[in-house]
Write a protein that holds these residues in place. Structure first.
Motif, PDB file in Angstrom:
ATOM      1  N   LEU A 187      -3.687   6.585  -5.445  1.00  0.00           N
ATOM      2  CA  LEU A 187      -4.047   5.218  -5.453  1.00  0.00           C
ATOM      3  C   LEU A 187      -3.367   4.278  -4.283  1.00  0.00           C
ATOM      4  CD1 LEU A 187      -3.564   3.338  -8.862  1.00  0.00           C
ATOM      5  CD2 LEU A 187      -5.471   3.631  -7.754  1.00  0.00           C
ATOM      6  N   ARG A 188      -2.003   4.651  -3.866  1.00  0.00           N
ATOM      7  CA  ARG A 188      -1.212   4.088  -2.916  1.00  0.00           C
ATOM      8  C   ARG A 188      -0.814   2.563  -3.356  1.00  0.00           C
ATOM      9  NH1 ARG A 188       1.321   6.406  -1.409  1.00  0.00           N
ATOM     10  NH2 ARG A 188       1.998   5.555   0.782  1.00  0.00           N
ATOM     11  N   LEU A 189      -0.021   2.539  -4.369  1.00  0.00           N
ATOM     12  CA  LEU A 189       0.522   1.424  -5.036  1.00  0.00           C
ATOM     13  C   LEU A 189       1.881   1.182  -4.845  1.00  0.00           C
ATOM     14  CD1 LEU A 189      -1.129  -1.571  -5.909  1.00  0.00           C
ATOM     15  CD2 LEU A 189       0.657  -1.186  -7.516  1.00  0.00           C
ATOM     16  N   GLY A 190       2.549   0.452  -4.435  1.00  0.00           N
ATOM     17  CA  GLY A 190       4.198   0.436  -4.486  1.00  0.00           C
ATOM     18  C   GLY A 190       4.448  -1.030  -4.581  1.00  0.00           C
ATOM     19  N   ARG A 227       9.831   0.123  -6.190  1.00  0.00           N
ATOM     20  CA  ARG A 227       9.222   0.885  -7.099  1.00  0.00           C
ATOM     21  C   ARG A 227       7.703   1.480  -6.786  1.00  0.00           C
ATOM     22  NH1 ARG A 227      11.403  -0.974 -12.603  1.00  0.00           N
ATOM     23  NH2 ARG A 227      13.612   0.089 -12.433  1.00  0.00           N
ATOM     24  N   THR A 228       7.402   2.748  -7.213  1.00  0.00           N
ATOM     25  CA  THR A 228       5.870   3.107  -6.973  1.00  0.00           C
ATOM     26  C   THR A 228       5.407   3.732  -8.011  1.00  0.00           C
ATOM     27  OG1 THR A 228       4.954   4.683  -5.449  1.00  0.00           O
ATOM     28  CG2 THR A 228       6.968   5.278  -5.840  1.00  0.00           C
ATOM     29  N   PHE A 229       3.817   3.661  -7.960  1.00  0.00           N
ATOM     30  CA  PHE A 229       3.170   4.485  -8.739  1.00  0.00           C
ATOM     31  C   PHE A 229       3.058   6.044  -8.501  1.00  0.00           C
ATOM     32  CE2 PHE A 229       2.269   0.129 -10.142  1.00  0.00           C
ATOM     33  CZ  PHE A 229       2.162   0.127 -11.324  1.00  0.00           C
ATOM     34  N   SER A 230       3.377   6.206  -7.218  1.00  0.00           N
ATOM     35  CA  SER A 230       3.140   7.366  -6.675  1.00  0.00           C
ATOM     36  C   SER A 230       3.612   8.545  -7.595  1.00  0.00           C
ATOM     37  CB  SER A 230       3.524   7.630  -5.195  1.00  0.00           C
ATOM     38  OG  SER A 230       2.836   6.798  -4.437  1.00  0.00           O
ATOM     39  N   LYS A 231       4.755   8.699  -7.826  1.00  0.00           N
ATOM     40  CA  LYS A 231       5.242   9.856  -8.476  1.00  0.00           C
ATOM     41  C   LYS A 231       5.171   9.832  -9.935  1.00  0.00           C
ATOM     42  CE  LYS A 231       6.788  10.194  -4.323  1.00  0.00           C
ATOM     43  NZ  LYS A 231       7.666   9.428  -3.674  1.00  0.00           N
ATOM     44  N   ASN A 251      18.288   9.953  -5.370  1.00  0.00           N
ATOM     45  CA  ASN A 251      17.920  10.205  -3.541  1.00  0.00           C
ATOM     46  C   ASN A 251      16.985  11.392  -3.466  1.00  0.00           C
ATOM     47  OD1 ASN A 251      18.653   9.843  -0.839  1.00  0.00           O
ATOM     48  ND2 ASN A 251      19.901  11.544  -0.825  1.00  0.00           N
ATOM     49  N   ASN A 252      16.074  11.142  -2.429  1.00  0.00           N
ATOM     50  CA  ASN A 252      15.036  12.398  -1.978  1.00  0.00           C
ATOM     51  C   ASN A 252      15.741  12.795  -0.565  1.00  0.00           C
ATOM     52  OD1 ASN A 252      12.927  13.848  -1.073  1.00  0.00           O
ATOM     53  ND2 ASN A 252      11.758  12.227  -0.932  1.00  0.00           N
ATOM     54  N   PRO A 253      16.085  13.907  -0.673  1.00  0.00           N
ATOM     55  CA  PRO A 253      15.601  15.220  -1.343  1.00  0.00           C
ATOM     56  C   PRO A 253      16.823  15.813  -2.081  1.00  0.00           C
ATOM     57  CG  PRO A 253      16.432  15.967   0.603  1.00  0.00           C
ATOM     58  CD  PRO A 253      16.549  14.467   0.992  1.00  0.00           C
ATOM     59  N   ILE A 259      17.493  -1.026  -3.059  1.00  0.00           N
ATOM     60  CA  ILE A 259      17.340   0.212  -3.982  1.00  0.00           C
ATOM     61  C   ILE A 259      16.104   0.776  -4.257  1.00  0.00           C
ATOM     62  CG2 ILE A 259      18.408   1.090  -6.209  1.00  0.00           C
ATOM     63  CD1 ILE A 259      20.368  -1.276  -6.156  1.00  0.00           C
ATOM     64  N   ASP A 260      15.886   2.054  -3.851  1.00  0.00           N
ATOM     65  CA  ASP A 260      14.600   2.675  -3.919  1.00  0.00           C
ATOM     66  C   ASP A 260      14.475   3.559  -5.132  1.00  0.00           C
ATOM     67  OD1 ASP A 260      12.245   4.086  -3.584  1.00  0.00           O
ATOM     68  OD2 ASP A 260      12.272   4.334  -1.422  1.00  0.00           O
ATOM     69  N   GLU A 261      13.835   2.935  -5.908  1.00  0.00           N
ATOM     70  CA  GLU A 261      13.636   3.726  -7.541  1.00  0.00           C
ATOM     71  C   GLU A 261      12.274   4.543  -7.374  1.00  0.00           C
ATOM     72  OE1 GLU A 261      14.885   1.502 -10.533  1.00  0.00           O
ATOM     73  OE2 GLU A 261      17.091   1.609 -10.236  1.00  0.00           O
ATOM     74  N   MET A 316      11.280   8.553   5.730  1.00  0.00           N
ATOM     75  CA  MET A 316      10.345   7.241   6.292  1.00  0.00           C
ATOM     76  C   MET A 316      11.195   6.110   6.709  1.00  0.00           C
ATOM     77  SD  MET A 316       7.214   8.598   6.490  1.00  0.00           S
ATOM     78  CE  MET A 316       6.596   7.160   6.904  1.00  0.00           C
ATOM     79  N   TYR A 317      12.570   5.892   6.024  1.00  0.00           N
ATOM     80  CA  TYR A 317      13.329   4.661   6.417  1.00  0.00           C
ATOM     81  C   TYR A 317      13.533   4.872   8.094  1.00  0.00           C
ATOM     82  CZ  TYR A 317      14.578   4.877   1.602  1.00  0.00           C
ATOM     83  OH  TYR A 317      14.268   5.126   0.192  1.00  0.00           O
ATOM     84  N   GLU A 318      13.977   6.054   8.337  1.00  0.00           N
ATOM     85  CA  GLU A 318      14.358   6.323   9.771  1.00  0.00           C
ATOM     86  C   GLU A 318      13.233   6.305  10.766  1.00  0.00           C
ATOM     87  OE1 GLU A 318      17.349   9.208  10.370  1.00  0.00           O
ATOM     88  OE2 GLU A 318      17.054   9.072  12.736  1.00  0.00           O
ATOM     89  N   ASN A 350       0.805  -1.095  -0.084  1.00  0.00           N
ATOM     90  CA  ASN A 350       0.094  -0.055   0.001  1.00  0.00           C
ATOM     91  C   ASN A 350       0.836   1.210   0.109  1.00  0.00           C
ATOM     92  OD1 ASN A 350      -1.852   2.125   1.076  1.00  0.00           O
ATOM     93  ND2 ASN A 350      -3.302   0.332   1.414  1.00  0.00           N
ATOM     94  N   GLY A 351       1.516   1.553  -1.433  1.00  0.00           N
ATOM     95  CA  GLY A 351       2.513   2.288  -1.362  1.00  0.00           C
ATOM     96  C   GLY A 351       3.746   1.853  -0.985  1.00  0.00           C
ATOM     97  N   SER A 352       5.078   2.312  -1.511  1.00  0.00           N
ATOM     98  CA  SER A 352       6.361   1.633  -0.957  1.00  0.00           C
ATOM     99  C   SER A 352       6.531   1.848   0.317  1.00  0.00           C
ATOM    100  CB  SER A 352       7.264   2.205  -1.923  1.00  0.00           C
ATOM    101  OG  SER A 352       7.305   3.409  -2.342  1.00  0.00           O
ATOM    102  N   ASP A 353       6.012   2.966   0.930  1.00  0.00           N
ATOM    103  CA  ASP A 353       6.220   2.998   2.454  1.00  0.00           C
ATOM    104  C   ASP A 353       5.702   1.783   3.318  1.00  0.00           C
ATOM    105  OD1 ASP A 353       6.796   5.799   2.052  1.00  0.00           O
ATOM    106  OD2 ASP A 353       4.671   6.399   2.979  1.00  0.00           O
ATOM    107  N   GLU A 354       4.851   1.148   2.580  1.00  0.00           N
ATOM    108  CA  GLU A 354       4.395  -0.010   3.502  1.00  0.00           C
ATOM    109  C   GLU A 354       5.273  -1.160   3.552  1.00  0.00           C
ATOM    110  OE1 GLU A 354       0.336  -2.844   4.259  1.00  0.00           O
ATOM    111  OE2 GLU A 354       0.708  -2.423   2.230  1.00  0.00           O
TER     112      GLU A 354
END
Ligand SMILES: *Cc1c(COP(=O)(O)O)cnc(C)c1O
Length: 343
Positions: free
Chosen positions: A211-214, A201-205, A152-154, A177-179, A106-108, A79-83
């Motif tokens: 939607l919230r899908l990763g 990967r995520t559909f968010s960006k 990398n973000n930010p 590796i977070d793409e 969010m990692y930390e 539910n998003g790559s966060d999940e």
């Protein structure tokens, strides 16, 4: 009733963007084209909403696997790559979670919620990563998990392929590796997926933040273990239907991503021409800037109706830095003109 360390942290703050030009959250500014909306709505209208969603999501995993050139059992959906980050940290063996600093928060944050130790390595002032120092830190802290967002973000920069390779060859834990910004970058590290390397990967960006899908791509055995800590119905039926539909029209989103990259380069050129602004290289859908007084510029932009992200913290690597998401051409023009007035 609530843990003291949880009571002590402040909640993730999402600023009110009502009525503002929204250049703060790396969303795709292009709306879904009209001609797709009615077909999409029809599919949603026909869903069996009285039933629980497909828990296993084999169809969806197969669709994603085909697009990515892996097997369906190498795909984990979140539910998003966060999940998925949360699943990874929940399931990880003891030892630290290694991250560069600054990176995606969010990692930390998630590691802290789960009481897992975090080891972070400051980036160099130009935001590059000392790969050897990162490896040494991972060894010293016995890291079981490491997160590297590419780009990398930010900061917006990519880690060079040689560095990622060196880390994958020498790290004893799982490298993630977070793409999230892959659709805007010149290269992918998807070829490195393996026993100790996973891709996020995520559909968010890409145009579907609502939607919230990763998803994660990795070793089938590790994916199977992570699946054990996935909530059974984590992806609702409407999202599952929507993602399958959008995968059928993927080129629409790829076109939009291309336009965003074009706008990024146009913005970069315009901002590079301003002597009082430092623009950092970016392969994502945002630009990182440094100005003389970030707090004042941020507030001035907000007064002018434009919301961006203020990253300023005195004495930090991001001192006087601002992050602006690439918007529609007219929004970007508004931003550039307002910025010129404020610096
Ligand atoms: C935005 C972002 C995410 C989160 O993506 P969701 O799929 O929306 O949860 C993950 N990683 C990085 C680096 C991001 O910037």
């Amino acid at each position: 009733m609530i843990r003291n360390d949880i009571r002590a942290i402040s909640a993730y703050h999402v600023p009110d963007s009502d009525g503002l030009i929204k250049l703060d959250a790396m969303e795709n500014p292009y709306p879904l084209p009209e001609n797709l909306r009615s077909e999409w709505a029809r599919l949603l209208g026909a869903s069996d909403i009285n039933r629980y969603p497909d828990a296993d999501m084999l169809d969806l995993r197969q669709r994603i696997a085909e697009r990515e050139g892996v097997n369906a059992d190498q795909v984990l959906i979140g539910n998003g790559s966060d999940e998925i980050i949360q699943m990874l940290i929940m399931a990880a063996d003891q030892g630290a979670c290694a991250v560069p600093k600054p990176t995606f928060v969010m990692y930390e944050n998630i590691a802290r919620w789960l009481k897992r130790p975090v080891a972070s390595l400051p980036l160099k002032p130009d935001f590059s990563l000392d790969a050897m120092a990162f490896l040494n830190m991972c060894a010293r802290e016995k890291a079981s998990l490491a997160f590297l967002a590419c780009p990398n973000n930010p900061t917006g920069n990519m880690w060079p392929r040689e560095d990622i390779q060196k880390i994958t060859e020498n790290f004893r834990g799982l490298l993630v590796i977070d793409e999230a910004y892959g659709p805007f970058a010149e290269q992918t590290y998807s070829d490195m997926i393996g026993r100790n390397v996973m891709l996020l990967r995520t559909f968010s960006k890409l145009g579907m933040a609502g939607l919230r899908l990763g998803y994660a791509l990795g070793d089938a055995e590790i994916i199977a273990d992570l699946n054990k800590v996935r909530l059974p119905y984590n992806i609702n039926s409407l999202t599952q239907i929507s993602v399958c539909f959008f995968l059928d029209h993927y080129e629409v989103f790829e076109e939009q991503a291309k336009k965003i990259c074009g706008e990024r380069e146009r913005m970069r050129a315009a901002l590079t021409g301003l002597t009082k602004v430092e623009v950092f290289p970016s392969q994502a859908n945002f630009l990182l800037l440094r100005v003389a007084k970030a707090d004042a510029v941020f507030a001035g932009l907000k007064d002018a109706g434009i919301l961006i992200k203020n990253l300023h913290a005195k004495g930090s690597l991001l001192e006087n830095c601002l992050r602006v998401t690439i918007g529609l051409p007219e929004e970007n023009d508004r931003f550039i003109n307002a910025l010129k007035e404020l610096i």
